[in-house]
Design an enzyme around this catalytic site. Sequence first.
Site, PDB file in Angstrom:
ATOM      1  N   LYS A  13     -19.021 -22.888  -0.650  1.00  0.00           N
ATOM      2  CA  LYS A  13     -18.163 -24.007   0.099  1.00  0.00           C
ATOM      3  C   LYS A  13     -16.605 -23.800   0.901  1.00  0.00           C
ATOM      4  CE  LYS A  13     -18.142 -26.965  -3.841  1.00  0.00           C
ATOM      5  NZ  LYS A  13     -19.087 -26.080  -4.289  1.00  0.00           N
ATOM      6  N   ARG A  88     -16.783 -35.332  -7.631  1.00  0.00           N
ATOM      7  CA  ARG A  88     -18.268 -34.174  -8.269  1.00  0.00           C
ATOM      8  C   ARG A  88     -18.709 -35.487  -8.969  1.00  0.00           C
ATOM      9  NH1 ARG A  88     -15.263 -28.699  -8.004  1.00  0.00           N
ATOM     10  NH2 ARG A  88     -16.857 -27.618  -8.356  1.00  0.00           N
ATOM     11  N   ARG A 127     -19.215 -12.574  -7.313  1.00  0.00           N
ATOM     12  CA  ARG A 127     -17.523 -13.718  -6.631  1.00  0.00           C
ATOM     13  C   ARG A 127     -16.573 -12.894  -7.553  1.00  0.00           C
ATOM     14  NH1 ARG A 127     -16.743 -19.504  -6.104  1.00  0.00           N
ATOM     15  NH2 ARG A 127     -16.696 -19.672  -8.109  1.00  0.00           N
ATOM     16  N   ARG A 160     -14.202 -14.813 -11.676  1.00  0.00           N
ATOM     17  CA  ARG A 160     -12.846 -15.305 -12.519  1.00  0.00           C
ATOM     18  C   ARG A 160     -13.423 -15.904 -14.189  1.00  0.00           C
ATOM     19  NH1 ARG A 160     -13.567 -20.470  -8.137  1.00  0.00           N
ATOM     20  NH2 ARG A 160     -15.004 -21.894 -10.077  1.00  0.00           N
ATOM     21  N   ARG A 171     -22.081 -25.005 -15.927  1.00  0.00           N
ATOM     22  CA  ARG A 171     -21.164 -25.441 -14.931  1.00  0.00           C
ATOM     23  C   ARG A 171     -22.529 -26.157 -13.784  1.00  0.00           C
ATOM     24  NH1 ARG A 171     -18.401 -20.588 -11.800  1.00  0.00           N
ATOM     25  NH2 ARG A 171     -18.183 -22.050 -10.323  1.00  0.00           N
TER      26      ARG A 171
HETATM   27  P1  ADP Z   1     -18.031 -22.293  -3.957  1.00  0.00           P
HETATM   28  O1  ADP Z   1     -17.167 -22.788  -3.048  1.00  0.00           O
HETATM   29  O2  ADP Z   1     -19.162 -23.372  -3.203  1.00  0.00           O
HETATM   30  O3  ADP Z   1     -17.995 -22.365  -4.992  1.00  0.00           O
HETATM   31  P2  ADP Z   1     -17.838 -19.710  -2.681  1.00  0.00           P
HETATM   32  O4  ADP Z   1     -17.418 -19.820  -1.217  1.00  0.00           O
HETATM   33  O5  ADP Z   1     -16.409 -18.927  -3.045  1.00  0.00           O
HETATM   34  O6  ADP Z   1     -18.387 -20.808  -3.429  1.00  0.00           O
HETATM   35  O7  ADP Z   1     -18.585 -18.506  -2.594  1.00  0.00           O
HETATM   36  C1  ADP Z   1     -19.397 -17.565  -4.010  1.00  0.00           C
HETATM   37  C2  ADP Z   1     -19.855 -16.277  -3.472  1.00  0.00           C
HETATM   38  O8  ADP Z   1     -20.955 -16.090  -2.973  1.00  0.00           O
HETATM   39  C3  ADP Z   1     -19.021 -15.873  -3.153  1.00  0.00           C
HETATM   40  O9  ADP Z   1     -18.356 -14.676  -3.345  1.00  0.00           O
HETATM   41  C4  ADP Z   1     -18.859 -15.277  -1.704  1.00  0.00           C
HETATM   42  O10 ADP Z   1     -18.142 -14.183  -0.640  1.00  0.00           O
HETATM   43  C5  ADP Z   1     -20.407 -15.424  -1.582  1.00  0.00           C
HETATM   44  N1  ADP Z   1     -20.658 -16.070   0.048  1.00  0.00           N
HETATM   45  C6  ADP Z   1     -20.628 -17.429   0.446  1.00  0.00           C
HETATM   46  N2  ADP Z   1     -21.112 -17.669   1.119  1.00  0.00           N
HETATM   47  C7  ADP Z   1     -22.373 -17.061   1.219  1.00  0.00           C
HETATM   48  C8  ADP Z   1     -23.583 -16.314   1.827  1.00  0.00           C
HETATM   49  N3  ADP Z   1     -23.689 -17.675   3.239  1.00  0.00           N
HETATM   50  N4  ADP Z   1     -24.378 -15.716   1.838  1.00  0.00           N
HETATM   51  C9  ADP Z   1     -23.998 -15.025   1.427  1.00  0.00           C
HETATM   52  N5  ADP Z   1     -22.680 -14.575   0.004  1.00  0.00           N
HETATM   53  C10 ADP Z   1     -22.225 -16.642   0.541  1.00  0.00           C
HETATM   54  P1  AMP Z   2     -14.131 -24.536  -8.328  1.00  0.00           P
HETATM   55  O1  AMP Z   2     -13.381 -23.495  -8.129  1.00  0.00           O
HETATM   56  O2  AMP Z   2     -14.156 -25.707  -7.594  1.00  0.00           O
HETATM   57  O3  AMP Z   2     -15.470 -24.426  -8.872  1.00  0.00           O
HETATM   58  O4  AMP Z   2     -13.851 -25.462  -9.717  1.00  0.00           O
HETATM   59  C1  AMP Z   2     -13.868 -24.851 -10.896  1.00  0.00           C
HETATM   60  C2  AMP Z   2     -13.308 -25.978 -11.829  1.00  0.00           C
HETATM   61  O5  AMP Z   2     -12.332 -26.450 -11.694  1.00  0.00           O
HETATM   62  C3  AMP Z   2     -14.844 -26.510 -12.175  1.00  0.00           C
HETATM   63  O6  AMP Z   2     -15.494 -26.092 -12.872  1.00  0.00           O
HETATM   64  C4  AMP Z   2     -14.044 -27.978 -13.198  1.00  0.00           C
HETATM   65  O7  AMP Z   2     -13.729 -28.105 -14.758  1.00  0.00           O
HETATM   66  C5  AMP Z   2     -12.804 -28.078 -12.066  1.00  0.00           C
HETATM   67  N1  AMP Z   2     -13.302 -28.819 -10.809  1.00  0.00           N
HETATM   68  C6  AMP Z   2     -12.606 -28.945  -9.567  1.00  0.00           C
HETATM   69  N2  AMP Z   2     -12.827 -29.995  -9.173  1.00  0.00           N
HETATM   70  C7  AMP Z   2     -13.050 -31.021 -10.236  1.00  0.00           C
HETATM   71  C8  AMP Z   2     -13.250 -32.884  -9.954  1.00  0.00           C
HETATM   72  N3  AMP Z   2     -13.205 -32.557  -8.982  1.00  0.00           N
HETATM   73  N4  AMP Z   2     -13.647 -32.621 -11.165  1.00  0.00           N
HETATM   74  C9  AMP Z   2     -13.928 -32.491 -11.903  1.00  0.00           C
HETATM   75  N5  AMP Z   2     -13.341 -30.538 -12.403  1.00  0.00           N
HETATM   76  C10 AMP Z   2     -12.994 -30.502 -11.310  1.00  0.00           C
END
Ligand code: ADP
Ligand code: AMP
Length: 217
Positions: A13, A88, A127, A160, A171
């Site tokens: 995302k 969420r 990541r 992270r 999660r």
């Molecule tokens: P989210 O925001 O949904 O938690 P991220 O965008 O942070 O996910 O992506 C999670 C990890 O996967 C990051 O390390 C990113 O670089 C990698 N990633 C994102 N999209 C892809 C993809 N299509 N293929 C492989 N790796 C990806």
């Molecule tokens: P993310 O960066 O989207 O993976 O979010 C990291 C953490 O932030 C999550 O595991 C939750 O603890 C908190 N968080 C982010 N967005 C929300 C949401 N919309 N509702 C509740 N908790 C959230």
Amino acid sequence: MKFVLLGPPGAGKGTQAEKLAKKYGIPHIATGDILRQSVKDRTKSGMLAKSYMDKGELVPDQILIGIIRDRLSNPDCSKGFILDGFPRTVTQADALSSILRRLNQKLNGMINLEVPQEKVIARLSSRRVCRSCGTNYHIEFNPPKEEGKCDKCDGQLYQRDDDKEESIQNRLKVYQRQTEPLIKYYKKEGLLIPVDGAKDISAVFEDLCTIVEGVKK
Ligand code: ADP
Ligand code: AMP
């Protein structure tokens, strides 16, 4: 263009939202990033949120709803936005509908990035995030040019706390229990747009641009 990006943690995302925001000149609103900034700034809501985030639990709805209400009222969102990580829960989705109704705005769609569990685990466990600007990398799939350093701002990359094994498992459970029901919710509203998020980053981006171009005015 007003879109929500949904999908499990690690679906891509943040990666895709950042690229869409840059290409179409609209804000990328990531609630996880906003909360991490509040923790860094030691604000009252940041300190409260931290205990939930560390455990991989969701932060209480009312905090998130307040954050999004303020952010969407900002004039920079009037032409469009990409929401990443919100809503969420069903309570948050209901709140989003009423916030948008009050602002006289409508979502164009809820894009669900579909990625199998084994892939999201592989993505999350390697990541890396820039401490200064928040850009995401992946050691193998999207590596920085220089190890440990952000391509954009030279900031230091870190893992992270919630990307460690125990937290990832929790999660994913939280996602299945509290967030996955939103797929049905938005399907019922006629807004669900499923996208294969298992492809590589550029292929997913191409598919998303095709969708976004379809509604662009
Ligand atoms: P989210 O925001 O949904 O938690 P991220 O965008 O942070 O996910 O992506 C999670 C990890 O996967 C990051 O390390 C990113 O670089 C990698 N990633 C994102 N999209 C892809 C993809 N299509 N293929 C492989 N790796 C990806
Ligand atoms: P993310 O960066 O989207 O993976 O979010 C990291 C953490 O932030 C999550 O595991 C939750 O603890 C908190 N968080 C982010 N967005 C929300 C949401 N919309 N509702 C509740 N908790 C959230």
